[in-house]
Design a protein around this motif. Structure first.
Motif, PDB file in Angstrom:
ATOM      1  N   GLN A 279       6.384 -17.699 -13.415  1.00  0.00           N
ATOM      2  CA  GLN A 279       7.563 -18.528 -13.199  1.00  0.00           C
ATOM      3  C   GLN A 279       7.517 -19.175 -11.820  1.00  0.00           C
ATOM      4  O   GLN A 279       7.273 -18.514 -10.820  1.00  0.00           O
ATOM      5  CB  GLN A 279       8.839 -17.682 -13.297  1.00  0.00           C
ATOM      6  CG  GLN A 279       9.174 -17.245 -14.710  1.00  0.00           C
ATOM      7  CD  GLN A 279       9.899 -18.324 -15.509  1.00  0.00           C
ATOM      8  OE1 GLN A 279       9.895 -19.494 -15.150  1.00  0.00           O
ATOM      9  NE2 GLN A 279      10.520 -17.918 -16.596  1.00  0.00           N
TER      10      GLN A 279
ATOM     11  N   ASN B  66      11.639 -13.930 -21.106  1.00  0.00           N
ATOM     12  CA  ASN B  66      11.859 -14.866 -20.006  1.00  0.00           C
ATOM     13  C   ASN B  66      10.548 -15.135 -19.273  1.00  0.00           C
ATOM     14  O   ASN B  66      10.313 -14.651 -18.177  1.00  0.00           O
ATOM     15  CB  ASN B  66      12.915 -14.303 -19.049  1.00  0.00           C
ATOM     16  CG  ASN B  66      13.251 -15.270 -17.936  1.00  0.00           C
ATOM     17  OD1 ASN B  66      13.147 -16.479 -18.107  1.00  0.00           O
ATOM     18  ND2 ASN B  66      13.640 -14.738 -16.784  1.00  0.00           N
ATOM     19  N   LYS B  67       9.685 -15.903 -19.920  1.00  0.00           N
ATOM     20  CA  LYS B  67       8.422 -16.289 -19.300  1.00  0.00           C
ATOM     21  C   LYS B  67       8.417 -17.798 -19.063  1.00  0.00           C
ATOM     22  O   LYS B  67       9.260 -18.524 -19.582  1.00  0.00           O
ATOM     23  CB  LYS B  67       7.249 -15.879 -20.189  1.00  0.00           C
ATOM     24  CG  LYS B  67       7.105 -14.365 -20.320  1.00  0.00           C
ATOM     25  CD  LYS B  67       5.925 -14.000 -21.211  1.00  0.00           C
ATOM     26  CE  LYS B  67       5.796 -12.489 -21.336  1.00  0.00           C
ATOM     27  NZ  LYS B  67       4.717 -12.106 -22.278  1.00  0.00           N
TER      28      LYS B  67
ATOM     29  N   SER C  29       8.219 -19.810 -22.372  1.00  0.00           N
ATOM     30  CA  SER C  29       8.887 -19.254 -23.550  1.00  0.00           C
ATOM     31  C   SER C  29       9.670 -20.300 -24.334  1.00  0.00           C
ATOM     32  O   SER C  29       9.743 -20.252 -25.565  1.00  0.00           O
ATOM     33  CB  SER C  29       9.838 -18.120 -23.130  1.00  0.00           C
ATOM     34  OG  SER C  29       9.120 -17.046 -22.583  1.00  0.00           O
ATOM     35  N   GLU C  30      10.271 -21.249 -23.631  1.00  0.00           N
ATOM     36  CA  GLU C  30      11.122 -22.237 -24.307  1.00  0.00           C
ATOM     37  C   GLU C  30      10.336 -23.133 -25.264  1.00  0.00           C
ATOM     38  O   GLU C  30      10.915 -23.781 -26.135  1.00  0.00           O
ATOM     39  CB  GLU C  30      11.844 -23.110 -23.275  1.00  0.00           C
ATOM     40  CG  GLU C  30      10.903 -23.940 -22.397  1.00  0.00           C
ATOM     41  CD  GLU C  30      11.640 -24.767 -21.366  1.00  0.00           C
ATOM     42  OE1 GLU C  30      12.450 -25.637 -21.769  1.00  0.00           O
ATOM     43  OE2 GLU C  30      11.415 -24.541 -20.158  1.00  0.00           O
TER      44      GLU C  30
ATOM     45  N   ASP D 146      14.104 -11.281 -10.250  1.00  0.00           N
ATOM     46  CA  ASP D 146      14.157 -11.137 -11.708  1.00  0.00           C
ATOM     47  C   ASP D 146      13.111 -10.137 -12.198  1.00  0.00           C
ATOM     48  O   ASP D 146      12.815 -10.059 -13.379  1.00  0.00           O
ATOM     49  CB  ASP D 146      13.908 -12.498 -12.385  1.00  0.00           C
ATOM     50  CG  ASP D 146      14.997 -13.505 -12.042  1.00  0.00           C
ATOM     51  OD1 ASP D 146      16.151 -13.073 -11.865  1.00  0.00           O
ATOM     52  OD2 ASP D 146      14.687 -14.700 -11.952  1.00  0.00           O
TER      53      ASP D 146
ATOM     54  N   ASN E   9      15.335 -11.249 -25.562  1.00  0.00           N
ATOM     55  CA  ASN E   9      15.062 -12.328 -24.619  1.00  0.00           C
ATOM     56  C   ASN E   9      13.664 -12.166 -24.038  1.00  0.00           C
ATOM     57  O   ASN E   9      13.299 -11.092 -23.577  1.00  0.00           O
ATOM     58  CB  ASN E   9      16.098 -12.310 -23.482  1.00  0.00           C
ATOM     59  CG  ASN E   9      15.866 -13.435 -22.487  1.00  0.00           C
ATOM     60  OD1 ASN E   9      15.566 -14.561 -22.879  1.00  0.00           O
ATOM     61  ND2 ASN E   9      15.995 -13.141 -21.207  1.00  0.00           N
TER      62      ASN E   9
END
Length: 710
Positions: free
Chosen positions: A485, A678-679, A682-683, A547, A676
């Motif tokens: 990220q 969250n990488k 990912s989206e 995070d 979830n």
């Protein structure tokens, strides 16, 4: 000198050994030479920090290159950190002074002129990070062939750092792509100070090479270790002890967060000012400017001055910092591996390894919730120490089966490098990379169709896949080369110089702590993401949000249970921690945590199943599937139980556990309504694939059964 091995080394290496007054080769160096000279195997070198691993890798490899010169760059050295590259660069330059082999640093801060020279005359060694290797393979595949067509060795430093991580998956893919470009499979050498099960690491190192891997097992010398754990109910007492413990000591003060690093160092500076002692305090973490970090590293390595550096994991890896007098921890490492890495920073060359744990408990207030009165961080600290000292155990590597995000990234990178390709050929290329072997053709087809739908890929008239025009900007940005990220960062300026970066929002007039000092924000340029400051004092507004996910192995959690349920005494506990442990055990016993899984606490129902993080998460989703809403309960940041939202009885809970143990629940039946991932990418992954990834890589039903049985 171990004559037989020494006589086989290249003449310039023999001269180097004589000049540096070596009296003998170390066992690991002799064993490494034996593997390189007498086999075609890959090599895994694992031993404590400062045990001569780097030399063990390079002495035989450089000898082989000397005896059989390559027609291109002969050695590719891969490191997770630029700082490690810079450190090894200095060491290798001395070794190669007479060898007529160049050493070229190849990362974002390296000279373009030196990179151009390698293109004209490819030879010697290139030192590189995974991100820079990605950029080279993606944007200059023809240059890759020119530079590496006769590559003999790939040396991967701190190999444990990569395995099971997104960067490691990216690296594994890039190494396969590199081999396919040059039509050659170089031998691999992995270096690591902290490994548990060698077999998984050997398997990772061998990936795509069709070679076996040899790990020489050599006896390590005896180490004398001094450990102490102390806690403080008063903040002033904590900082005074931190000051006293580090005074006239060349040491690192490790903390788990950047905020703690900054708070610790700025407080020590204030105490030193009051006591009129030298300001010898520095900070080292990912948000401190690179040049300032390098100055600190250089100072620690090349001076006998007793300097003190506050750091996060940035100083955990094998940068040579010279002889350190001690390590101080102000928080618990979240793994045995991390503890071992940090402990290895001190006690070199036969000296005693000294490590102190100082815990600030001044802000802890007595809670109505009994579990919040247990100091799980200190208990876990004891657990980690006991596990390592008595069993020499280190966490196993967790290799994901379905790394769809990295497959997405590598697909775009590969298509960019060749411009266009037929879907069938693309699948044949990507799915034969070892790390993607568990991903089916159907899954990949689903991913490619999704990328066509969202415009990340497009089809030509001849039905070949190309990069979609919508993502040209993303592909051509240097941030694409990394798979972790990238948060939006503001560059912070103080005294007209860059001092570092912050990611959280801050306002003019507010204060922040960075590089061991307090700064007041004077102006902000939101268009250029720059913050201007002046020196100040007092408390700060930035809190350095993280995070980071905490994934703790069952062995550690089980040891926490044993410590709380037992009566063993530990000689390294100071009196206040002995008293604290006694109180913690009384709380544990009073609430019957040794024989009850379900415990009432006020209006709350808490499940304490004493599971590793992955199994705890699996149990959480099974309970949700059974209609029992719950959330993971963290105490001192440690996932320790499940907080239940609705009524449940011990009998009901036992029935669910019996269903799990009797195989009446399958992994595919677990409902995933709120999962979830969250990488970074990912989206862009279809929901169906993300669900599959979560179900099989984040959950582990078989491990849950095993841990419940234990």
């Amino acid at each position: 000198m171990k004559t037989n091995t020494f006589s086989k080394l290249a003449p310039f290496i023999q001269d180097y050994i004589y000049k540096n007054n070596w009296t003998d080769l170390r066992d690991i160096q002799v064993a490494s030479c034996d593997v390189i000279f007498n086999s075609d195997a890959n090599l895994l070198l694992t031993s404590s920090t400062a045990s001569g691993k780097t030399e063990a890798a390079f002495l035989p490899v450089l000898t082989d290159i000397y005896n059989n010169p390559a027609k291109s760059v002969s050695i590719l050295y891969i490191s997770p950190l630029k700082a490690l590259i810079n450190d090894q660069f200095t060491r290798l330059k001395d070794l190669l002074e007479e060898a007529e082999l160049s050493v070229t640093k190849w990362h974002g801060d390296s000279s373009q002129n030196k990179k151009d020279k390698i293109l004209i005359n490819p030879n010697g060694i290139i030192q590189i990070t995974p991100e820079s290797l990605e950029a080279l393979i993606m944007n200059k595949p023809n240059d890759v062939y020119t530079i590496f067509n006769d590559l003999r060795y790939i040396i991967i430093d701190e190999v444990h750092y990569f395995i099971g991580t997104e960067r490691g998956i990216q690296l594994e893919s890039c190494l396969t792509r590199l081999s396919r470009i040059i039509n050659k499979i170089p031998r691999r050498v992995g270096l690591s100070a902290t490994l548990g099960d060698y077999k998984e690491v050997e398997k990772w190192l061998n990936s795509g090479t069709n070679r076996e891997c040899i790990t020489p097992i050599v006896a390590s010398g005896k180490r004398t270790i001094s450990l102490a754990i102390e806690s403080f109910d008063d903040k002033a007492d904590f900082y005074n002890s931190l000051y006293t413990s580090s005074l006239n000591q060349k040491c690192i003060i490790f903390s788990n967060s950047r905020s703690n690093v900054e708070e610790n160092i700025s407080s020590l500076k204030e105490i030193a000012k009051e006591k009129k002692t030298d300001d010898i305090y520095y900070t080292h973490h990912g948000s401190v400017n690179t040049s300032l970090r390098e100055q600190t590293e250089d100072l620690m390595k090349n001076t006998d001055k007793k300097i003190v550096t506050g750091a996060t994991l940035t100083l955990e890896l094998g940068i040579d910092l010279g002889n350190l007098d001690r390590i101080i921890q102000t928080s618990t490492p979240f793994s045995v591996s991390s503890f071992v890495q940090r402990l290895g920073r001190t006690g070199r060359r036969g000296n005693k390894a000294i490590m102190q744990f100082l815990f600030d408990k001044s802000e802890k207030e007595k809670s109505e919730n009994f579990y919040e009165n247990i100091d799980f961080d200190i208990i876990m600290c004891i657990a980690i120490i006991e596990i390592y000292l008595k069993e020499k155990w280190v966490e196993p590597m967790l290799i994901p089966k379905y790394p769809y995000e990295i497959l997405y990234h590598q697909t775009l990178s590969y298509i960019t490098s060749i411009q266009s390709i037929q879907p069938k050929k693309l699948a044949e290329y990507m799915l034969t990379i070892d790390i993607f072997k568990d991903i089916t053709k159907e899954d990949y087809k689903m991913l490619l169709n999704h990328l066509l739908e969202i415009g990340h890929l497009a089809l030509t008239d001849s039905q070949e896949l190309i990069i979609g025009s919508d993502i040209d900007k993303m592909i051509n940005n240097y941030k694409f080369f990394s798979v972790f990220q990238n948060k939006l960062e503001y560059i912070v300026y103080g005294d007209s110089k860059q001092i570092g970066t912050i990611t959280e929002s801050i306002k003019v007039g507010e204060k922040l702590k960075l590089a061991g000092r307090t700064w007041e924000v004077t102006s902000i340029d939101n268009d250029k993401f720059k913050i201007y400051t002046k020196l100040s004092s007092g408390t700060s507004n930035n809190i350095w949000k993280s995070d980071a996910e905490t994934n703790i192995d069952f062995k550690i959690i089980h040891k926490i249970y044993e410590i709380l349920n037992g009566n063993e005494e530990y000689i390294y506990l100071q009196d206040n921690v002995k008293s604290l442990l006694k109180t913690n055990r009384e709380i544990f016993s009073k609430n019957k945590l040794n024989n009850k899984m379900l415990v009432s606490c006020g209006d709350d129902k808490i499940i304490f199943p004493w599971l590793g993080t992955k199994s705890l998460l699996t149990l959480s989703y099974i309970l949700k599937s059974e209609g029992i809403n719950n959330n993971i309960l963290k105490c001192n940041g440690i996932p320790i139980g499940l907080k239940i939202d609705n009524l449940i009885t011990e009998i009901w809970l036992k029935k669910i556990v019996e269903k799990i143990l009797n195989n009446k629940i399958t992994i595919d039946e677990i409902k995933l309504n709120d999962f979830n991932i969250n990488k970074k990418y990912s989206e862009f992954i279809p929901d169906e694939l993300k669900e599959k990834e979560f179900r099989y890589d984040y959950l582990d039903l078989e491990k849950l059964k095993e841990e419940i049985n234990l």
